[in-house]
Design an enzyme around this catalytic site. Structure first.
Site, mmCIF file in Angstrom:
data_model
loop_
_atom_site.group_PDB
_atom_site.id
_atom_site.type_symbol
_atom_site.label_atom_id
_atom_site.label_comp_id
_atom_site.label_asym_id
_atom_site.label_seq_id
_atom_site.Cartn_x
_atom_site.Cartn_y
_atom_site.Cartn_z
ATOM 1 N N HIS A 132 -2.617 7.514 7.072
ATOM 2 C CA HIS A 132 -1.655 8.422 6.418
ATOM 3 C C HIS A 132 -2.357 9.653 5.861
ATOM 4 C CE1 HIS A 132 2.207 6.437 6.618
ATOM 5 N NE2 HIS A 132 1.754 5.319 6.104
ATOM 6 N N GLN A 172 2.621 10.048 1.661
ATOM 7 C CA GLN A 172 3.975 9.519 1.797
ATOM 8 C C GLN A 172 4.907 9.980 0.668
ATOM 9 O OE1 GLN A 172 2.228 5.376 2.444
ATOM 10 N NE2 GLN A 172 4.156 5.238 3.552
ATOM 11 N N CYS A 229 5.989 0.054 7.798
ATOM 12 C CA CYS A 229 5.586 1.227 6.999
ATOM 13 C C CYS A 229 6.765 1.645 6.130
ATOM 14 C CB CYS A 229 5.185 2.378 7.918
ATOM 15 S SG CYS A 229 4.658 3.869 7.042
ATOM 16 N N GLU A 270 -3.405 2.932 5.500
ATOM 17 C CA GLU A 270 -3.235 3.987 4.477
ATOM 18 C C GLU A 270 -4.131 5.175 4.768
ATOM 19 O OE1 GLU A 270 -0.459 1.554 3.055
ATOM 20 O OE2 GLU A 270 -0.739 3.700 2.806
ATOM 21 N N GLY A 272 0.846 -1.187 0.000
ATOM 22 C CA GLY A 272 0.000 0.000 0.000
ATOM 23 C C GLY A 272 0.879 1.234 0.000
HETATM 24 O O1 K2U Z 1 1.882 2.708 4.209
HETATM 25 C C1 K2U Z 1 2.835 2.013 3.911
HETATM 26 O O2 K2U Z 1 4.003 2.313 4.187
HETATM 27 C C2 K2U Z 1 2.568 0.726 3.220
HETATM 28 C C3 K2U Z 1 2.604 -0.402 4.176
HETATM 29 C C4 K2U Z 1 1.181 -0.903 4.237
HETATM 30 C C5 K2U Z 1 0.877 -1.851 5.324
HETATM 31 C C6 K2U Z 1 1.346 -1.665 6.607
HETATM 32 C C7 K2U Z 1 1.009 -2.581 7.600
HETATM 33 C C8 K2U Z 1 0.215 -3.671 7.308
HETATM 34 C C9 K2U Z 1 -0.242 -3.839 6.021
HETATM 35 C C10 K2U Z 1 0.075 -2.930 5.042
HETATM 36 C C11 K2U Z 1 3.710 -1.273 3.624
HETATM 37 O O3 K2U Z 1 3.234 -2.109 2.675
HETATM 38 S S1 K2U Z 1 4.670 -1.986 4.855
HETATM 39 C C12 K2U Z 1 5.429 -3.312 4.163
HETATM 40 C C13 K2U Z 1 4.567 -4.520 4.170
HETATM 41 C C14 K2U Z 1 4.664 -5.393 3.135
HETATM 42 C C15 K2U Z 1 3.906 -6.557 3.135
HETATM 43 C C16 K2U Z 1 3.031 -6.830 4.175
HETATM 44 C C17 K2U Z 1 2.917 -5.942 5.212
HETATM 45 C C18 K2U Z 1 3.695 -4.778 5.227
HETATM 46 ZN ZN ZN Z 2 2.706 3.456 6.137
#
Ligand code: K2U
Ligand code: ZN
Length: 173
Positions: free
Chosen positions: A138, A51, A92, A135, A46
């Site tokens: 954010h 961001q 994140c 998200e 996501g």
């Molecule tokens: O907002 C972001 O930085 C995207 C996150 C979204 C996310 C955070 C926590 C739980 C689910 C989604 C990134 O995708 S963090 C990296 C990641 C990759 C695979 C699974 C979970 C988190």
């Molecule tokens: Zn995040």
């Protein structure tokens, strides 16, 4: 397609509240495309426009294993959240290397618009529900570390500032 720079906590711009999208036009479509490329490149599932320092209510998500089910949510609004919650480890892209438990609703119902300005209703559970809640935080200027204790948050802030200084020093060395 453009690769965008992801803001890193504790950059104050991450606490900007995003304004609603009003123009469903080609630049918006291009931004969404660049956000998808940036997200896939960073191995995320996501990414919120906040961001990448764009303060409009736009987020991209792809929780599929094959990274082939992209979702764009514009002006999203959670209209229902399950009373049942679950605490799960979150990371994140703006807080690299940090993972900790956050309590989220198990399921959510979201109303949003797609890139054509068409209204969509998404009923999500599991990882998709977690990602949507993460998200949408954010877009409200909230980073997941704000759910942690002040002690943990300050340690994370100190660690990431040190990491940024080291990267800046290595870049000029
Ligand atoms: O907002 C972001 O930085 C995207 C996150 C979204 C996310 C955070 C926590 C739980 C689910 C989604 C990134 O995708 S963090 C990296 C990641 C990759 C695979 C699974 C979970 C988190
Ligand atoms: Zn995040």
């Amino acid at each position: 397609m453009t690769q965008l720079t992801i803001l890193r906590y504790p950059d104050p711009r991450l606490h900007t509240v995003a304004r609603p999208v009003v123009q469903f036009n080609a630049p918006l479509r291009e931004l969404a495309g660049a956000m998808f490329q940036t997200m896939y490149e960073a191995e995320g599932i996501g990414l919120a426009a906040t961001q990448v320092d764009v303060h409009e209510q736009l987020l991209v998500i792809d929780v599929s294993e094959a990274h082939d089910q992209p979702m764009v949510l514009i002006n999203p609004e959670i209209v229902w959240s399950s009373p049942e919650t679950r605490t799960g480890d979150e990371g994140c892209l703006s807080v690299p290397g940090i993972y900790d438990g956050v309590e989220r609703s198990l399921a959510v119902k979201v109303e949003a618009f797609d890139l054509d300005g068409k209204r969509r209703v998404i009923e999500a559970e599991g990882m998709l529900a977690v990602c949507i809640q993460h998200e949408m935080d954010h877009l409200k200027g909230k980073v997941f570390v704000e759910y942690l204790s002040p002690l943990k948050r300050n340690r994370i802030k100190t660690k990431l500032i040190k990491q940024l200084k080291e990267e800046a020093r290595d870049a000029v060395a």
